[in-house]
Write a protein that holds these residues in place. Structure first.
Motif, PDB file in Angstrom:
ATOM      1  N   GLU A  54       0.807  -1.286   0.070  1.00 25.26           N
ATOM      2  CA  GLU A  54       0.106   0.057   0.052  1.00 25.26           C
ATOM      3  C   GLU A  54       0.969   1.110   0.101  1.00 25.26           C
ATOM      4  N   THR A  55       0.880   1.848  -1.215  1.00 25.86           N
ATOM      5  CA  THR A  55       1.712   3.142  -1.286  1.00 25.86           C
ATOM      6  C   THR A  55       1.254   3.831  -2.478  1.00 25.86           C
ATOM      7  N   SER A  56       1.550   4.923  -2.907  1.00 23.64           N
ATOM      8  CA  SER A  56       1.298   5.654  -4.001  1.00 23.64           C
ATOM      9  C   SER A  56       2.519   6.521  -4.469  1.00 23.64           C
ATOM     10  N   GLU A 115       2.175   9.420  -5.674  1.00 30.72           N
ATOM     11  CA  GLU A 115       2.047  10.712  -5.219  1.00 30.72           C
ATOM     12  C   GLU A 115       2.604  10.802  -3.852  1.00 30.72           C
ATOM     13  N   TRP A 116       2.292   9.963  -2.923  1.00 34.59           N
ATOM     14  CA  TRP A 116       2.874   9.984  -1.560  1.00 34.59           C
ATOM     15  C   TRP A 116       4.435   9.972  -1.438  1.00 34.59           C
ATOM     16  N   ILE A 117       4.820   8.856  -2.224  1.00 36.96           N
ATOM     17  CA  ILE A 117       6.535   8.916  -2.306  1.00 36.96           C
ATOM     18  C   ILE A 117       7.081  10.097  -2.926  1.00 36.96           C
ATOM     19  N   GLN A 161       5.860  13.128  -3.077  1.00 35.14           N
ATOM     20  CA  GLN A 161       5.479  14.434  -1.929  1.00 35.14           C
ATOM     21  C   GLN A 161       6.465  14.187  -0.924  1.00 35.14           C
ATOM     22  N   ARG A 162       6.687  13.068  -0.217  1.00 38.46           N
ATOM     23  CA  ARG A 162       7.433  12.961   0.817  1.00 38.46           C
ATOM     24  C   ARG A 162       8.910  12.652   0.893  1.00 38.46           C
ATOM     25  N   THR A 163       9.578  12.477  -0.398  1.00 36.65           N
ATOM     26  CA  THR A 163      10.763  11.824  -0.462  1.00 36.65           C
ATOM     27  C   THR A 163      11.466  12.630  -1.804  1.00 36.65           C
ATOM     28  N   GLN A 189      27.488   3.403   7.178  1.00 37.30           N
ATOM     29  CA  GLN A 189      26.302   3.641   6.479  1.00 37.30           C
ATOM     30  C   GLN A 189      26.271   4.897   5.469  1.00 37.30           C
ATOM     31  N   CYS A 190      25.461   5.569   5.763  1.00 39.67           N
ATOM     32  CA  CYS A 190      25.181   6.934   4.513  1.00 39.67           C
ATOM     33  C   CYS A 190      26.599   7.773   4.769  1.00 39.67           C
ATOM     34  N   SER A 191      27.339   7.643   5.680  1.00 34.44           N
ATOM     35  CA  SER A 191      28.494   8.634   6.211  1.00 34.44           C
ATOM     36  C   SER A 191      29.725   7.927   5.661  1.00 34.44           C
ATOM     37  N   GLY A 237       6.763  -2.430   6.000  1.00 35.17           N
ATOM     38  CA  GLY A 237       8.060  -1.934   5.573  1.00 35.17           C
ATOM     39  C   GLY A 237       8.257  -0.684   4.610  1.00 35.17           C
ATOM     40  N   ARG A 238       6.794  -0.240   4.349  1.00 36.36           N
ATOM     41  CA  ARG A 238       6.979   0.539   2.901  1.00 36.36           C
ATOM     42  C   ARG A 238       7.619   2.032   3.555  1.00 36.36           C
ATOM     43  N   ASP A 239       7.978   2.641   4.513  1.00 35.52           N
ATOM     44  CA  ASP A 239       8.577   3.860   4.919  1.00 35.52           C
ATOM     45  C   ASP A 239      10.047   3.696   4.625  1.00 35.52           C
ATOM     46  N   VAL A 240      10.502   2.483   4.717  1.00 34.94           N
ATOM     47  CA  VAL A 240      12.099   2.085   4.527  1.00 34.94           C
ATOM     48  C   VAL A 240      12.228   1.975   3.028  1.00 34.94           C
ATOM     49  N   LYS A 297      12.847   5.016  12.704  1.00 31.35           N
ATOM     50  CA  LYS A 297      11.886   5.912  12.977  1.00 31.35           C
ATOM     51  C   LYS A 297      12.058   7.249  12.129  1.00 31.35           C
ATOM     52  N   GLY A 298      11.421   7.453  11.166  1.00 28.75           N
ATOM     53  CA  GLY A 298      11.714   8.112   9.935  1.00 28.75           C
ATOM     54  C   GLY A 298      11.614   9.787  10.515  1.00 28.75           C
ATOM     55  N   ARG A 299      10.701   9.999  11.202  1.00 31.28           N
ATOM     56  CA  ARG A 299      10.802  11.273  11.647  1.00 31.28           C
ATOM     57  C   ARG A 299      11.933  11.875  12.623  1.00 31.28           C
ATOM     58  N   MET A 300      12.127  11.023  13.429  1.00 34.99           N
ATOM     59  CA  MET A 300      13.254  11.206  14.283  1.00 34.99           C
ATOM     60  C   MET A 300      14.644  11.549  13.625  1.00 34.99           C
ATOM     61  N   GLN A 305      21.468  11.780  -0.363  1.00 40.24           N
ATOM     62  CA  GLN A 305      20.377  11.900  -0.887  1.00 40.24           C
ATOM     63  C   GLN A 305      19.354  10.882  -0.136  1.00 40.24           C
ATOM     64  N   ALA A 306      18.847  11.180   1.003  1.00 35.44           N
ATOM     65  CA  ALA A 306      17.914  10.366   1.587  1.00 35.44           C
ATOM     66  C   ALA A 306      16.577  10.827   1.401  1.00 35.44           C
ATOM     67  N   ASN A 307      16.298  12.109   1.410  1.00 39.06           N
ATOM     68  CA  ASN A 307      14.981  12.872   1.297  1.00 39.06           C
ATOM     69  C   ASN A 307      15.350  13.977   0.763  1.00 39.06           C
ATOM     70  N   LEU A 308      14.520  14.181  -0.290  1.00 38.76           N
ATOM     71  CA  LEU A 308      14.665  15.802  -1.171  1.00 38.76           C
ATOM     72  C   LEU A 308      14.526  17.040  -0.140  1.00 38.76           C
ATOM     73  N   ARG A 309      13.296  16.545   0.650  1.00 36.03           N
ATOM     74  CA  ARG A 309      12.909  17.618   1.687  1.00 36.03           C
ATOM     75  C   ARG A 309      14.035  17.906   2.767  1.00 36.03           C
ATOM     76  N   ILE A 310      14.993  16.901   3.042  1.00 39.00           N
ATOM     77  CA  ILE A 310      15.993  17.078   3.932  1.00 39.00           C
ATOM     78  C   ILE A 310      16.949  18.124   3.178  1.00 39.00           C
ATOM     79  N   ASN A 311      17.219  17.828   1.744  1.00 38.16           N
ATOM     80  CA  ASN A 311      18.308  18.638   1.195  1.00 38.16           C
ATOM     81  C   ASN A 311      17.721  20.260   1.188  1.00 38.16           C
ATOM     82  N   GLY A 314      16.860   7.165  -5.599  1.00 37.15           N
ATOM     83  CA  GLY A 314      16.616   6.853  -4.152  1.00 37.15           C
ATOM     84  C   GLY A 314      17.945   6.884  -3.381  1.00 37.15           C
ATOM     85  N   ASN A 315      17.847   6.303  -2.119  1.00 34.13           N
ATOM     86  CA  ASN A 315      19.053   6.521  -1.474  1.00 34.13           C
ATOM     87  C   ASN A 315      19.703   5.407  -1.427  1.00 34.13           C
ATOM     88  N   THR A 316      21.136   5.466  -1.874  1.00 35.78           N
ATOM     89  CA  THR A 316      21.925   4.445  -2.129  1.00 35.78           C
ATOM     90  C   THR A 316      23.086   4.519  -1.281  1.00 35.78           C
TER      91      THR A 316
HETATM   92  O1  UT7 Z   1      19.253   7.168   4.907  1.00 36.17           O
HETATM   93  C1  UT7 Z   1      19.683   7.529   6.093  1.00 36.17           C
HETATM   94  C2  UT7 Z   1      18.994   8.775   6.786  1.00 36.17           C
HETATM   95  N1  UT7 Z   1      17.475   8.317   6.478  1.00 36.17           N
HETATM   96  C3  UT7 Z   1      16.758   9.519   6.314  1.00 36.17           C
HETATM   97  O2  UT7 Z   1      17.097  10.594   6.396  1.00 36.17           O
HETATM   98  C4  UT7 Z   1      15.358   9.322   6.150  1.00 36.17           C
HETATM   99  C5  UT7 Z   1      14.540  10.367   7.104  1.00 36.17           C
HETATM  100  N2  UT7 Z   1      13.075  10.240   7.227  1.00 36.17           N
HETATM  101  C6  UT7 Z   1      12.509  10.139   6.163  1.00 36.17           C
HETATM  102  O3  UT7 Z   1      12.672  10.546   4.923  1.00 36.17           O
HETATM  103  C7  UT7 Z   1      10.825  10.440   6.049  1.00 36.17           C
HETATM  104  O4  UT7 Z   1      10.533  10.054   7.635  1.00 36.17           O
HETATM  105  C8  UT7 Z   1      10.093   9.031   5.479  1.00 36.17           C
HETATM  106  C9  UT7 Z   1      10.107   9.469   4.057  1.00 36.17           C
HETATM  107  C10 UT7 Z   1      10.669   7.989   5.595  1.00 36.17           C
HETATM  108  C11 UT7 Z   1       8.755   8.991   5.939  1.00 36.17           C
HETATM  109  O5  UT7 Z   1       7.912  10.323   5.934  1.00 36.17           O
HETATM  110  P1  UT7 Z   1       7.175  10.984   6.822  1.00 36.17           P
HETATM  111  O6  UT7 Z   1       6.703  12.188   6.350  1.00 36.17           O
HETATM  112  O7  UT7 Z   1       8.109  11.007   8.238  1.00 36.17           O
HETATM  113  O8  UT7 Z   1       5.851   9.940   7.207  1.00 36.17           O
HETATM  114  P2  UT7 Z   1       5.649   9.022   8.726  1.00 36.17           P
HETATM  115  O9  UT7 Z   1       6.752   8.002   8.769  1.00 36.17           O
HETATM  116  O10 UT7 Z   1       5.791   9.948   9.796  1.00 36.17           O
HETATM  117  O11 UT7 Z   1       4.627   8.446   8.247  1.00 36.17           O
HETATM  118  C12 UT7 Z   1       3.254   9.372   7.704  1.00 36.17           C
HETATM  119  C13 UT7 Z   1       2.031   8.243   7.451  1.00 36.17           C
HETATM  120  C14 UT7 Z   1       1.780   7.076   8.142  1.00 36.17           C
HETATM  121  O12 UT7 Z   1       0.672   6.665   8.138  1.00 36.17           O
HETATM  122  P3  UT7 Z   1      -0.391   7.180   9.421  1.00 36.17           P
HETATM  123  O13 UT7 Z   1       0.240   6.390  10.713  1.00 36.17           O
HETATM  124  O14 UT7 Z   1      -0.392   8.655   9.464  1.00 36.17           O
HETATM  125  O15 UT7 Z   1      -1.509   6.466   8.798  1.00 36.17           O
HETATM  126  C15 UT7 Z   1       2.832   6.093   7.407  1.00 36.17           C
HETATM  127  O16 UT7 Z   1       2.219   4.621   7.709  1.00 36.17           O
HETATM  128  O17 UT7 Z   1       2.674   7.957   6.232  1.00 36.17           O
HETATM  129  C16 UT7 Z   1       2.552   6.608   6.067  1.00 36.17           C
HETATM  130  N3  UT7 Z   1       3.516   6.168   5.051  1.00 36.17           N
HETATM  131  C17 UT7 Z   1       3.445   5.570   3.879  1.00 36.17           C
HETATM  132  N4  UT7 Z   1       2.397   5.888   3.222  1.00 36.17           N
HETATM  133  C18 UT7 Z   1       2.405   5.546   1.800  1.00 36.17           C
HETATM  134  C19 UT7 Z   1       5.116   5.744   5.324  1.00 36.17           C
HETATM  135  N5  UT7 Z   1       5.669   5.268   4.553  1.00 36.17           N
HETATM  136  C20 UT7 Z   1       4.628   5.389   3.074  1.00 36.17           C
HETATM  137  C21 UT7 Z   1       4.712   5.056   1.973  1.00 36.17           C
HETATM  138  N6  UT7 Z   1       3.723   5.269   1.509  1.00 36.17           N
HETATM  139  N7  UT7 Z   1       5.788   4.582   1.284  1.00 36.17           N
END
Ligand code: UT7
Length: 330
Positions: A27-29, A31-33, A35-37, A111-113, A152-155, A221-224, A258-264, A286-288
């Protein structure tokens, strides 16, 4: 004597996996990926190609672009979090593939460093005159270790496979080359982005219960991680600039991990660096991880985005947590 990057190359496997392909697996889209990454697609290896193979293909290009041959390499540093095997590390596999003399092969994690930790080591070896043609490689095969399920969709949506390499040696001119590399870590966050098993702390290292619980997949813990990344990346870049007595405006090109375009975008905005000075390719790969920075660098060189005398800044953040910056006079 300063060290300098004498050549760079990268290799990504040909199989393109789009966000629409991921939509069919969990379950993903798209659009979500996006917008968020910022990610649109990434590359995955096919069976039979491992981390050392990606590193090998990238190395051949880097060595060629340095005007060298594999036999000229006198040391290997291989950064990866996804080695072909638990041991030995991928460095010796690369040495064998290159068919070169029995040069040392140092495997590092970080890792990324990983690439900047490796650059720091290469820089020290060159400055002391120990080695003159160091092959520094970052390569990752993530795709065989990801969880293709909604849990595992967030990772899974952020990682891709690829390899990048550079040759590090004495700078051809004294004012050019690596000015500084600053390295940091904060181990209290090690569980916030990790793969727990198999782990030698467990007896046995992995069991059915761990597999059933998916503890062999990367967890984050993505947000962290995001919150720490947008704080630490500007901080470690400012540390480097201040120590070199340089200003943000002096940077000609910024290459961020390159982990998230919004970070950069956060990092660039926080420092007031205009978009045209920042290079991103996360949309395509993506993130390599350890491969990201040398892949970006190679693309910048191919696109003519670096000219002699430019100030190049690298900055990264990743699991550990670890983070780092490097400044180079190109
Ligand atoms: O590589 C080393 C360093 N890594 C990073 O720097 C990654 C840093 N973190 C991030 O890039 C972001 O935290 C993510 C892209 C991983 C996640 O984005 P987010 O905006 O922080 O989302 P979230 O984890 O807070 O999740 C928000 C919602 C959740 O749903 P509910 O609980 O609100 O219903 C997630 O389950 O988005 C959901 N979600 C997804 N939905 C669709 C998480 N991953 C996905 C996905 N598709 N792939």
């Amino acid at each position: 004597m300063r060290s300098h990057i004498l050549g760079a190359g990268f290799y990504v496997p040909p199989r393109v996996v789009t966000n629409f392909d991921l939509e069919k697996m969990f379950e993903t889209s798209d659009e979500w990926i996006q917008q968020r990454t910022g990610i649109v697609e990434r590359r995955y290896v096919d069976e039979g190609m491992g981390t050392a193979d990606l590193g090998y293909q990238a190395s051949l290009k880097a060595i060629k672009s340095a005007g060298l041959e594999p036999k000229d390499i006198d040391f290997i540093i291989f950064a990866t979090l996804s080695p072909d095997f638990t041991f030995p590390g991928s460095g010796v596999l690369l040495q064998e593939k290159l068919g070169i003399d029995t040069v040392g092969a140092l495997d590092i994690r970080n890792q990324c460093s990983g690439f900047l930790y490796g650059l720091s080591i290469a820089d020290q070896f060159v400055r002391t005159g120990t080695y003159k043609r160091i092959l520094l490689v970052g390569a990752e095969v993530h795709s065989t270790g990801l969880e293709f399920a909604t849990s595992g969709r967030d990772v899974t949506c952020i990682f891709g496979d690829g390899g990048g390499a550079v040759v590090v040696g004495p700078s051809p001119e004294p004012e050019r080359g690596v000015l500084s590399v600053y390295l940091h870590s904060e181990g209290k966050y090690y569980r916030d982005l990790w793969v727990e098993g198999p782990g030698s702390i467990y007896h046995p290292r992995i069991d059915h219960k761990m597999l059933d619980e998916g503890r062999h997949y990367p967890r984050m813990k993505g947000r962290m991680v995001f919150t720490h990344a947008v704080k630490r990346m500007p901080e470690v870049l400012m540390e480097a600039l201040e120590k070199e007595n340089l200003k943000v405006e002096d940077i000609d090109l910024l290459i961020c991990h390159q982990a998230n375009l919004r970070i950069n975008q956060f990092v660039a905005d926080a420092l007031g660096i205009p978009e045209e000075k920042v290079y991103n390719n996360i949309q395509r790969y993506g993130n390599t991880t350890a491969a990201t920075l040398p892949i970006c660098l190679t693309e910048c060189l191919e696109q003519g985005r670096l000219k002699k005398g430019d100030l190049l800044a690298f900055v990264t953040f990743g699991a550990g947590f670890t983070w780092a910056s490097a400044l180079m006079r190109w």
